[in-house]
Motif scaffolding. Structure first.
Motif, PDB file in Angstrom:
ATOM      1  N   LYS A   1      35.245  48.584   0.439  1.00 62.88           N
ATOM      2  CA  LYS A   1      34.055  47.420  -0.226  1.00 62.88           C
ATOM      3  C   LYS A   1      33.725  47.688  -2.057  1.00 62.88           C
ATOM      4  O   LYS A   1      34.282  46.643  -2.622  1.00 62.88           O
ATOM      5  CB  LYS A   1      33.323  46.757   0.951  1.00 62.88           C
ATOM      6  CG  LYS A   1      34.126  45.831   1.346  1.00 62.88           C
ATOM      7  CD  LYS A   1      33.092  45.323   2.087  1.00 62.88           C
ATOM      8  CE  LYS A   1      33.240  44.404   3.630  1.00 62.88           C
ATOM      9  NZ  LYS A   1      33.814  43.196   3.121  1.00 62.88           N
ATOM     10  N   VAL A   2      32.460  49.048  -1.559  1.00 63.38           N
ATOM     11  CA  VAL A   2      32.057  49.170  -3.198  1.00 63.38           C
ATOM     12  C   VAL A   2      32.952  49.370  -4.561  1.00 63.38           C
ATOM     13  O   VAL A   2      32.724  49.054  -5.807  1.00 63.38           O
ATOM     14  CB  VAL A   2      31.102  50.230  -2.908  1.00 63.38           C
ATOM     15  CG1 VAL A   2      30.601  50.038  -4.971  1.00 63.38           C
ATOM     16  CG2 VAL A   2      29.985  50.156  -2.178  1.00 63.38           C
ATOM     17  N   ILE A   3      34.263  50.294  -4.092  1.00 64.53           N
ATOM     18  CA  ILE A   3      34.898  50.387  -5.443  1.00 64.53           C
ATOM     19  C   ILE A   3      36.086  48.711  -5.666  1.00 64.53           C
ATOM     20  O   ILE A   3      36.265  48.424  -6.540  1.00 64.53           O
ATOM     21  CB  ILE A   3      36.034  51.609  -4.460  1.00 64.53           C
ATOM     22  CG1 ILE A   3      35.399  52.610  -4.130  1.00 64.53           C
ATOM     23  CG2 ILE A   3      37.322  51.884  -5.323  1.00 64.53           C
ATOM     24  CD1 ILE A   3      35.885  54.253  -3.224  1.00 64.53           C
TER      25      ILE A   3
ATOM     26  N   LEU B   1      25.011  46.781  -9.372  1.00 68.57           N
ATOM     27  CA  LEU B   1      23.826  46.805  -7.935  1.00 68.57           C
ATOM     28  C   LEU B   1      24.387  45.753  -7.630  1.00 68.57           C
ATOM     29  O   LEU B   1      24.596  45.516  -6.306  1.00 68.57           O
ATOM     30  CB  LEU B   1      23.032  46.763  -9.229  1.00 68.57           C
ATOM     31  CG  LEU B   1      22.007  47.678 -10.063  1.00 68.57           C
ATOM     32  CD1 LEU B   1      20.528  47.166 -10.740  1.00 68.57           C
ATOM     33  CD2 LEU B   1      21.976  48.813  -9.195  1.00 68.57           C
ATOM     34  N   GLU B   2      24.651  44.292  -8.048  1.00 69.04           N
ATOM     35  CA  GLU B   2      25.141  43.319  -7.196  1.00 69.04           C
ATOM     36  C   GLU B   2      26.236  43.658  -6.215  1.00 69.04           C
ATOM     37  O   GLU B   2      26.191  43.706  -4.660  1.00 69.04           O
ATOM     38  CB  GLU B   2      25.971  42.410  -8.043  1.00 69.04           C
ATOM     39  CG  GLU B   2      24.835  41.417  -8.466  1.00 69.04           C
ATOM     40  CD  GLU B   2      24.995  40.214  -9.596  1.00 69.04           C
ATOM     41  OE1 GLU B   2      26.507  40.457  -9.367  1.00 69.04           O
ATOM     42  OE2 GLU B   2      23.919  39.310 -10.117  1.00 69.04           O
ATOM     43  N   ALA B   3      27.586  44.708  -6.693  1.00 73.34           N
ATOM     44  CA  ALA B   3      28.104  44.569  -6.206  1.00 73.34           C
ATOM     45  C   ALA B   3      28.431  45.701  -4.806  1.00 73.34           C
ATOM     46  O   ALA B   3      28.697  46.069  -3.318  1.00 73.34           O
ATOM     47  CB  ALA B   3      29.760  45.527  -7.088  1.00 73.34           C
ATOM     48  N   PHE B   4      27.147  47.072  -5.388  1.00 71.58           N
ATOM     49  CA  PHE B   4      26.882  47.570  -4.121  1.00 71.58           C
ATOM     50  C   PHE B   4      26.055  47.298  -3.317  1.00 71.58           C
ATOM     51  O   PHE B   4      26.255  47.578  -2.350  1.00 71.58           O
ATOM     52  CB  PHE B   4      25.780  49.124  -5.117  1.00 71.58           C
ATOM     53  CG  PHE B   4      26.954  49.937  -5.044  1.00 71.58           C
ATOM     54  CD1 PHE B   4      27.349  51.054  -4.396  1.00 71.58           C
ATOM     55  CD2 PHE B   4      26.924  49.759  -6.671  1.00 71.58           C
ATOM     56  CE1 PHE B   4      27.290  52.537  -5.153  1.00 71.58           C
ATOM     57  CE2 PHE B   4      27.672  51.194  -7.091  1.00 71.58           C
ATOM     58  CZ  PHE B   4      28.156  52.280  -6.951  1.00 71.58           C
ATOM     59  N   ASP B   5      25.465  45.711  -3.421  1.00 70.41           N
ATOM     60  CA  ASP B   5      24.256  45.044  -2.260  1.00 70.41           C
ATOM     61  C   ASP B   5      25.550  44.737  -1.627  1.00 70.41           C
ATOM     62  O   ASP B   5      24.845  44.387  -0.224  1.00 70.41           O
ATOM     63  CB  ASP B   5      22.997  44.420  -3.372  1.00 70.41           C
ATOM     64  CG  ASP B   5      21.287  44.268  -3.309  1.00 70.41           C
ATOM     65  OD1 ASP B   5      22.027  45.864  -2.083  1.00 70.41           O
ATOM     66  OD2 ASP B   5      21.025  43.140  -2.719  1.00 70.41           O
ATOM     67  N   ASP B   6      25.591  43.748  -2.341  1.00 71.27           N
ATOM     68  CA  ASP B   6      26.603  43.272  -1.486  1.00 71.27           C
ATOM     69  C   ASP B   6      27.391  43.838  -1.185  1.00 71.27           C
ATOM     70  O   ASP B   6      27.704  43.034   0.314  1.00 71.27           O
ATOM     71  CB  ASP B   6      27.406  41.708  -2.428  1.00 71.27           C
ATOM     72  CG  ASP B   6      26.856  40.847  -3.432  1.00 71.27           C
ATOM     73  OD1 ASP B   6      25.514  40.553  -3.026  1.00 71.27           O
ATOM     74  OD2 ASP B   6      27.044  39.864  -4.725  1.00 71.27           O
TER      75      ASP B   6
ATOM     76  N   LEU C   1      27.610  45.503   7.118  1.00 72.51           N
ATOM     77  CA  LEU C   1      26.550  44.626   7.852  1.00 72.51           C
ATOM     78  C   LEU C   1      26.309  43.585   8.957  1.00 72.51           C
ATOM     79  O   LEU C   1      26.324  43.997  10.203  1.00 72.51           O
ATOM     80  CB  LEU C   1      25.380  45.437   8.022  1.00 72.51           C
ATOM     81  CG  LEU C   1      24.586  46.054   6.897  1.00 72.51           C
ATOM     82  CD1 LEU C   1      23.013  46.087   6.372  1.00 72.51           C
ATOM     83  CD2 LEU C   1      24.551  47.581   8.156  1.00 72.51           C
ATOM     84  N   THR C   2      26.671  42.873   8.400  1.00 70.95           N
ATOM     85  CA  THR C   2      27.325  41.415   8.781  1.00 70.95           C
ATOM     86  C   THR C   2      28.882  40.827   9.612  1.00 70.95           C
ATOM     87  O   THR C   2      28.378  40.252  10.667  1.00 70.95           O
ATOM     88  CB  THR C   2      26.473  40.325   7.781  1.00 70.95           C
ATOM     89  OG1 THR C   2      27.291  40.011   7.012  1.00 70.95           O
ATOM     90  CG2 THR C   2      25.488  40.272   7.902  1.00 70.95           C
ATOM     91  N   GLU C   3      29.209  41.735   9.385  1.00 68.08           N
ATOM     92  CA  GLU C   3      30.943  41.316   9.730  1.00 68.08           C
ATOM     93  C   GLU C   3      31.203  42.086  10.795  1.00 68.08           C
ATOM     94  O   GLU C   3      31.850  42.128  11.433  1.00 68.08           O
ATOM     95  CB  GLU C   3      31.837  41.753   8.470  1.00 68.08           C
ATOM     96  CG  GLU C   3      31.526  40.556   7.050  1.00 68.08           C
ATOM     97  CD  GLU C   3      32.425  41.097   5.989  1.00 68.08           C
ATOM     98  OE1 GLU C   3      32.298  40.525   5.493  1.00 68.08           O
ATOM     99  OE2 GLU C   3      33.378  42.245   6.149  1.00 68.08           O
ATOM    100  N   THR C   4      30.849  43.603  11.004  1.00 65.98           N
ATOM    101  CA  THR C   4      30.802  44.063  11.655  1.00 65.98           C
ATOM    102  C   THR C   4      29.735  44.083  12.760  1.00 65.98           C
ATOM    103  O   THR C   4      28.708  43.998  12.938  1.00 65.98           O
ATOM    104  CB  THR C   4      30.099  46.083  11.532  1.00 65.98           C
ATOM    105  OG1 THR C   4      29.511  45.927  10.803  1.00 65.98           O
ATOM    106  CG2 THR C   4      31.755  46.272  10.626  1.00 65.98           C
TER     107      THR C   4
ATOM    108  N   TRP D   1      22.749  35.888   2.763  1.00 67.18           N
ATOM    109  CA  TRP D   1      22.886  36.811   3.824  1.00 67.18           C
ATOM    110  C   TRP D   1      21.396  36.998   4.645  1.00 67.18           C
ATOM    111  O   TRP D   1      21.909  37.281   5.842  1.00 67.18           O
ATOM    112  CB  TRP D   1      22.509  38.661   3.001  1.00 67.18           C
ATOM    113  CG  TRP D   1      23.788  38.991   1.542  1.00 67.18           C
ATOM    114  CD1 TRP D   1      23.097  39.270   0.323  1.00 67.18           C
ATOM    115  CD2 TRP D   1      24.976  38.476   1.515  1.00 67.18           C
ATOM    116  NE1 TRP D   1      24.403  39.022   0.394  1.00 67.18           N
ATOM    117  CE2 TRP D   1      25.788  39.508   1.009  1.00 67.18           C
ATOM    118  CE3 TRP D   1      25.834  38.618   3.098  1.00 67.18           C
ATOM    119  CZ2 TRP D   1      27.196  39.175   0.970  1.00 67.18           C
ATOM    120  CZ3 TRP D   1      26.688  39.158   2.934  1.00 67.18           C
ATOM    121  CH2 TRP D   1      27.780  39.224   1.999  1.00 67.18           C
ATOM    122  N   GLN D   2      20.860  36.582   4.053  1.00 66.63           N
ATOM    123  CA  GLN D   2      19.445  36.414   5.213  1.00 66.63           C
ATOM    124  C   GLN D   2      19.409  35.167   6.864  1.00 66.63           C
ATOM    125  O   GLN D   2      19.185  35.627   7.881  1.00 66.63           O
ATOM    126  CB  GLN D   2      17.843  35.849   4.748  1.00 66.63           C
ATOM    127  CG  GLN D   2      17.464  36.568   3.564  1.00 66.63           C
ATOM    128  CD  GLN D   2      16.034  36.266   3.749  1.00 66.63           C
ATOM    129  OE1 GLN D   2      16.310  34.943   2.748  1.00 66.63           O
ATOM    130  NE2 GLN D   2      14.637  36.484   3.688  1.00 66.63           N
TER     131      GLN D   2
END
Length: 850
Positions: free
Chosen positions: A613-615, A699-704, A710-713, A824-825
């Motif tokens: 996803k990050v790449i 930084l947004e890409a790594f964080d998102d 975490l939320t999709e799985t 995300w919250q």
């Protein structure tokens, strides 16, 4: 040169509104009273509050203002946009009140020395004008604690007396006014109280502290008139002239904006190395850096002392300094190095975009000034330009002085094209007004006795030269200031204001505009009313949209952007809880039994899926070459605006690329090995082209990507109870107090708290659509990987098959960014509520959506 004054229709309306408040009042003749052996000639009332309220309501109806239902106090507010003659109105109101009603004791109170000096200057300038209109004499003076003779005359004389003072001169117990003095029956304040003075508060929003309000009340005023363009509280509003009306009626200059900004980032990462030395106490090297720091709600340029391992982000509270952690300070070789790889030597500046923008601002301002000067000189109108600088040291030649050098260089380069300037030396056309101590010029003065004396000296000089600057015999037409001219001073012939400081928040836009919006005058002192001539251009160091939006928000905060006219002070309300826990309905008790459980979570990140996803996100990043964008636009009378011209300039400086791997490691917390693996799969040309923009989006890409995985799985985040519970009475106390409480019948309280307009509407709707509901307070928290989250409402529907819900309203906080942190919250909260078997709905605009 003497300014010529005329009373304009809008001013007459404001003055009439004030005088008519006391219709039915007989004219008093001042008679001496003896108090404790002291002769006092003071103001006296005949009208009662009932009569004044009737007058007030009639004046409000005539002016289209919501009527006051009761007379809360004898305070009356007048709202007039800056530059429309507020000071003129209250001085003439004093004269009218004395002529009609005989009241002869007035005190003008200001929040600062700057505004006080401006008032005194206006009183002097207008004296001849008013003396020709009124047949009675009047005295005005500045309160001086070292010369109390004038105060004694104020107390006992039967003529019209006007005293001007600052709030600081009497609000504290240790001031002369509050101490027993020879020649007074007690303290001077006690003698002053016997006169029942009429108070004029200039900019009262800056005198709203409890100490200030108490001190003002202790003067025992007959009544108080409050004048401002930006009231914080409205006390019996009687007249208003909004910015929109002032612009539309041509009462102030039209506003143009020349905006210069960097095309990708809001803030260039600015670091200026001022000093590197050995600290006397620790015996270790330290550096003094000039940085952009957050101070309350503002970002200002300040000097900060830094030691090893310090984080500039933590020191400044400014997120642009992410990754700037001190790795080494070398006092022998005179450099500072950060963990992101950036190394700066003494006097070296990182963030050259800021300097280049400032240089371009100065050049543009000089060119526009010279062109307009030539045109308006033929009409006998002198053009002035005002510059607000970020640091005195950047201007003064004996220090850094680059601004002064650049100004002179550009002036000499451009003057050859203009007859009025080609034979003049650059040093003859500018003056600067900076605060000065014995040790030298400084950026800001403190609020203490010695610095207040220095401030007075500075303003004395400024005010003496105010009208002199309007003469063509005076060569000065460019004025530089740091903070001395930000209030209390304006000049009708300021046509250009250049903001070389960090005006994105350091100075309010209306404060900036206030220095030059007043209509121009010609060399004979006559007001010029031609709209094409009366145009103020702000040369700003931000985009046009940023400037216009900030200005709009300031107007919205004053409640005038939509044409509405507010009135009276917001009152604090009290709400009572209607049910104890045992008295709740079965449905809500069942819901609360689930909700009160506190949870903790465990995270499990699928690393391969995360890297993919990050790449993918990094490969989608595109950046543009950094440039300075030049925009020219106009702010119209609806306070919005449009851009008429736009073009770009290339930047001319070498940039050291930051350590991208270290930055990501610091902010995201991944291993260097994983970061290097990810970046190895990505084209880094966008990073080289514009590192600032790339870092922000990377930084947004790594964080998102992390939160998506975490939320999709199914097992990305797992909640479980921790054995702790919320106590009902701690979450829902017996009584709520606040300003934003909405009455309701079906809530847990007889009035429920709201945090936004959408929440307020939801409460009204819920009162008719639901069986029961409760606003969940901020102290009810759910743990998430992004910190605590608080949902908005718990509701019970009439249909038992649908049951109970927890609700998140969309827009519950106008500052939220639903695309990032809050979104995300909410995604994590869904997992929490699913674990507790509670129905949850988000993005609810209306109770009909539940």
């Amino acid at each position: 040169m003497q300014l010529k004054y005329t009373t304009q229709p809008h001013q007459t309306k404001a003055i009439t509104s004030i005088v008519d408040l006391f219709q039915g009042q007989n004219r008093q003749v001042c008679e001496y009273d003896i108090f404790d052996g002291e002769a006092v000639c003071g103001n006296g009332y005949i009208l009662d509050d009932v009569a004044i309220l009737e007058n007030l309501q009639r004046v409000q109806r005539e002016n289209g203002i919501e009527e006051s239902l009761m007379l809360q106090s004898r305070d009356f507010s007048v709202e007039m946009e800056t530059g429309t003659g507020k000071t003129y109105v209250y001085i003439k109101s004093i004269l009218e009140l004395y002529e009609k009603y005989g009241w002869n004791k007035y005190i003008i109170i200001t929040p600062s020395i700057a505004i006080r000096e401006g008032v005194l200057s206006s009183l002097a300038s207008m004296k001849a004008h008013f003396s020709s209109q009124y047949r009675f004499p009047y005295d005005y003076f500045e309160y001086d604690s070292s010369r109390l003779g004038s105060l004694k005359h104020f107390i006992r004389d039967d003529g019209l007396q006007v005293m001007v003072m600052t709030i600081d001169s009497f609000k504290r117990a240790n001031t002369i006014l509050n101490m027993t003095q020879e020649g007074f029956a007690g303290t001077p304040k006690e003698s002053l109280q016997k006169t029942n003075p009429i108070l004029i508060l200039d900019e009262p929003q800056n005198m709203e502290s409890e100490l200030s309000k108490t001190s003002i009340a202790e003067l025992n005023p007959l009544f108080t008139l409050r004048f401002s363009a930006t009231h914080k509280n409205y006390y019996n509003l009687i007249y208003t002239l909004t910015p929109r009306e002032a612009l539309a009626q041509g009462l102030v200059k039209q506003i143009d904006v020349l905006a210069l900004s960097e095309n990708q980032t809001v803030n260039d990462t600015y670091v200026n190395v001022l000093k590197i030395e050995i600290d006397k106490k620790s015996k270790r090297p330290v550096a003094t850096l000039e940085l952009i720091i957050k101070n309350k709600d503002e970002f200002v340029t300040k000097s900060v002392k830094i030691k090893g391992n310090d984080s500039l982000k933590d020191k400044t509270k400014n997120p642009i300094y992410s990754g700037f952690i001190v790795n080494e300070i070398n006092a022998r070789e005179m450099f500072i190095q950060f963990e992101n790889g950036l190394r700066l030597e003494l006097s070296q500046i990182n963030g050259q975009v800021k300097r280049q923008i400032q240089e371009q601002q100065i050049t543009e301002a000089i060119a526009m000034h010279m062109e307009k000067y030539e045109v308006l000189k033929a009409k006998n109108i002198k053009v002035l330009s005002l510059f607000f600088i970020d640091r005195v040291a950047n201007f003064l030649e004996e220090e850094d002085g680059w601004m002064q050098r650049h100004f002179c260089q550009e002036f000499d380069r451009l003057k050859v094209n203009y007859e009025s300037f080609k034979e003049i030396e650059a040093s003859d056309v500018y003056k600067y007004y900076f605060a000065k101590r014995k040790s030298g010029y400084i950026d800001d003065l403190k609020n203490n006795d010695s610095d207040r004396k220095l401030a007075k000296k500075t303003y004395d000089l400024i005010m003496k030269e105010k009208e002199k600057l309007l003469s063509f015999e005076e060569k000065t037409s460019f004025i530089f200031s740091h903070s001395a001219l930000k209030e209390g001073w304006d000049n009708p012939n300021v046509f250009f204001i250049t903001t070389l400081n960090d005006t994105k928040s350091e100075m309010k836009k209306r404060q900036i505009l206030g220095r030059g919006v007043r209509l121009a005058v010609d060399k004979f002192g006559n007001r010029v009313e031609d709209k094409e001539i009366n145009r103020l251009t702000v040369v700003a160091n931000e985009s046009f949209d940023e400037f216009a939006k900030s200005l709009q928000l300031e107007y919205e905060a004053s409640g005038v952007s939509d044409g509405s006219i507010p009135n009276n002070i917001k009152k604090k309300k009290v709400a009572t809880r209607k049910y104890a826990e045992v008295e709740l309905s079965n449905e809500f008790r069942a819901l609360w039994k689930k909700l009160k459980s506190k949870t903790i979570f465990e995270l499990k990140l699928d690393e391969e899926r995360y890297k993919e996803k990050v790449i993918r996100k990094l490969q989608e990043i595109e950046t543009r070459e950094q440039k300075i964008v030049r925009q020219f636009g106009t702010i119209e009378d609806d306070i919005y605006g449009y851009v008429a011209e736009e073009k770009s300039y290339g930047l001319n400086f070498e940039q050291t690329l930051p350590d991208l791997v270290s930055l990501i490691e610091q902010e995201i917390g991944l291993t260097r090995k994983m970061i290097i693996e990810i970046l190895g799969e990505v084209d880094l040309k966008p990073f080289i082209r514009n590192s600032d923009s790339y870092i922000k989006r990377a930084l947004e890409a790594f964080d998102d990507a992390k939160h998506e995985v975490l939320t999709e799985t199914a097992d990305g985040i797992a909640y479980r109870e921790n054995g702790e519970y919320y106590e009902f009475v701690n979450v829902f106390p017996d009584v709520l107090e606040g300003y934003d409480l909405e009455d309701c019948k079906r809530g847990l309280y007889d009035a429920e708290q709201w945090d936004s307009g959408i929440e307020k509407d939801f409460i009204g709707c819920a009162d008719t659509h639901f069986k029961f509901f409760a606003k969940l307070p901020k102290r009810f928290k759910i743990k998430t990987p992004l910190g605590n989250y608080s949902p908005d409402f718990a509701v019970i529907k009439y249909d038992e098959s649908e049951g109970a819900f927890v609700v998140e309203t969309k827009g519950s906080d106008k500052h939220r960014d639903m695309r990032s942190r809050e979104a995300w919250q909410i995604s994590y909260a869904k997992k929490h509520f699913k674990f507790l078997d509670v129905k949850y709905k988000d993005k609810i605009k209306s109770c009909n959506d539940v």
